[in-house]
Motif scaffolding. Structure first.
Motif, short mmCIF file in Angstrom:
data_model
loop_
_atom_site.label_atom_id
_atom_site.label_comp_id
_atom_site.label_asym_id
_atom_site.label_seq_id
_atom_site.Cartn_x
_atom_site.Cartn_y
_atom_site.Cartn_z
N GLY A 40 52.46 -2.58 11.17
CA GLY A 40 51.33 -1.98 10.46
C GLY A 40 50.18 -1.68 11.40
O GLY A 40 50.33 -0.97 12.40
N ARG A 41 49.00 -2.26 11.10
CA ARG A 41 47.82 -2.04 11.94
C ARG A 41 47.78 -3.00 13.13
O ARG A 41 46.77 -3.07 13.83
N PRO A 260 49.17 -1.03 1.98
CA PRO A 260 47.73 -0.82 1.88
C PRO A 260 47.27 -0.75 0.43
O PRO A 260 48.05 -0.37 -0.46
N PHE A 277 36.29 1.65 2.75
CA PHE A 277 36.90 1.18 3.99
C PHE A 277 36.02 1.49 5.19
O PHE A 277 35.11 2.31 5.12
N GLU A 358 41.43 4.28 13.84
CA GLU A 358 41.94 3.77 12.56
C GLU A 358 40.85 4.01 11.53
O GLU A 358 39.89 3.26 11.44
N ARG A 360 40.81 3.90 8.25
CA ARG A 360 40.74 2.91 7.17
C ARG A 360 41.30 1.59 7.68
O ARG A 360 42.25 1.04 7.14
N THR A 362 40.00 -1.49 7.78
CA THR A 362 39.83 -2.64 6.89
C THR A 362 39.01 -2.20 5.68
O THR A 362 38.31 -1.19 5.72
N GLY A 387 48.75 -9.11 1.64
CA GLY A 387 47.95 -8.19 2.45
C GLY A 387 46.59 -8.80 2.72
O GLY A 387 46.11 -9.64 1.96
N TRP A 389 43.89 -7.59 2.21
CA TRP A 389 42.92 -7.08 1.24
C TRP A 389 42.97 -7.81 -0.10
O TRP A 389 42.15 -7.53 -0.98
#
Length: 424
Positions: A40-41, A260, A277, A358, A360, A362, A387, A389
């Motif tokens: 992912g990120r 996400p 974000f 990046e 978005r 966070t 996640g 989030w």
């Protein structure tokens, strides 16, 4: 739950950590990832411009991030992290030219504060107690309402540390999330504040070892499988519609949705999630750092916020970077390198570079966005969220992602009776 198959949707750190715990619990796990890579990120990839393997960002752990370190222990990768062996932070002020080093006391009592030579230059002892206000405010309070966001110490310590941890301007950030960060790091003493980072790439620390463990346990990781829809009947999910053939869920099967937040909202009717974000910008320069360059250098009064020294490159991270995201890449590279050259003493000629944005990265760590984070459990008994989030008590960090993955796995591994009261 009885021992059916578990479909983990998303191979980021949350999904991978959930999968690791599930296979340790004896479950059959299938991981589905829309991209052609995992992480992912938090990923590494070969960059053709530089001819190097670079990371999409410079993710920093602290030694107080116990769940993230536990995850690395489980996949046999803790030794891949660079650890200075102490809570040491080097800083430089581009405006004044000053440099200093914070070397925090290992114990809970901050003895270093009582030595003027060990404090940030130009700061007084009383300024270090300003963040105590974040522990006293309610969930709707911002850091700006809980402490004075001005003065030498704020500019030279609190703002750079909090901005990097929250990826949001501290003034508008959640006091609750900030208190949680401080409680587990600075308030726990220097032993919880050793700066740790993947000196040889994020994939080599967080991703590839996990994939190897899953493969050794017989788990399948399917890349290029984007989940388009979920079918429900009553309180259960009964099918997963991927780009190819749909996957029917048996009576004992379950799913962990580790995607996400904007994708989760499309897949799961009625799920609340953050919708504001913040971006992060990273710059990589193909040039060896000079001898004696700190592994991590905090920078104040400059465009650069953190300068990382790797054996084959210098990398820069700028958090809360929405103001920079739409600026031309060559303009960004030139401006960042001018400052990096001053900080390192390297020639001003721009070396080969790469900019990674990046947009978005966070969710915004504000009280309003924190209130939109959902619980791990959903109203469907065989669907769980993971996640950074969701409700982890932390901002969007690797530590939070791992905690969410562990919690999702623990829910799946619970006895069936405890799953009969889904979230309304």
């Amino acid at each position: 739950m009885s021992a059916g198959s578990v479909h983990v949707i998303g191979a980021g750190i949350a999904g991978l950590s959930a999968a690791i715990r599930l296979v340790e619990g004896g479950r059959k796990v299938i991981v589905h990832e829309a991209a052609s890579f995992a992480g992912g990120r938090c990923r590494s990839y070969p960059d053709p411009t530089l001819g190097l393997v670079i990371d999409n960002g410079n993710h920093l752990l602290l030694s107080g991030n116990h769940q993230a370190l536990d995850y690395l222990d489980r996949i046999g990768a803790r030794e891949t992290l660079h650890d200075p062996g102490a809570a040491i932070f080097d800083f430089a002020d581009l405006k004044s030219g000053e440099r200093w080093r914070l070397d925090l006391s290992e114990g809970r009592i901050p003895w270093w504060l009582f030595d003027r030579k060990k404090r940030v230059p130009g700061t007084a002892l009383g300024e270090y107690f300003a963040p105590l206000g974040v522990f006293m405010k309610g969930r709707s309070a911002t850091v700006g309402e809980a402490m004075a966001c001005e003065g030498p110490l704020y500019d030279r310590l609190w703002r750079p540390l909090l901005t990097s941890a929250l990826n949001t301007d501290p003034r508008e950030s959640s006091a609750t999330l900030t208190a949680a960060l401080l409680r587990e790091t600075l308030a726990a003493g220097g032993k919880a504040c050793h700066p740790l980072f993947a000196g040889h790439g994020l994939a080599g620390s967080f991703v590839d070892p996990a994939l190897a463990v899953l493969a050794a346990r017989g788990s399948v990781v399917r890349f290029g499988e984007r989940l388009r829809a979920i079918s429900f009947e009553g309180e259960r999910a009964v099918a997963l519609a991927f780009d190819g053939a749909p996957q029917t869920l048996g009576a004992d099967d379950s799913a962990i949705i580790s995607v996400p937040p904007w994708i989760a909202k499309d897949l799961l009717p009625g799920v609340t999630a953050p919708d504001d974000f913040r971006g992060i910008l990273n710059a990589h320069f193909q040039i060896a750092p000079p001898r004696g360059q700190p592994a991590i250098l905090g920078v104040v009064n400059g465009l650069i916020e953190w300068l990382f020294a790797f054996p084959d490159r210098l990398s820069v991270t700028i958090s809360n970077a929405d103001r920079l995201i739409d600026r031309p890449r060559d303009e960004l590279a030139a401006g960042i390198w001018r400052q990096a050259a001053v900080l390192t003493g390297l020639p001003p000629d721009l070396p080969p570079w790469q900019i990674v944005k990046e947009k978005r990265a966070t969710f915004a760590a504000t009280p309003a966005q924190n209130a939109k984070r959902p619980d791990s459990r959903t109203r469907w008994v065989n669907v769980v969220l993971a996640g950074d989030w969701i409700q982890t008590g932390l901002p969007a960090t690797i530590e939070g992602a791992v905690r969410s993955g562990y919690k999702a796995a623990s829910i799946i591994l619970e006895p069936a009776l405890s799953r009969r009261n889904p979230v309304p």
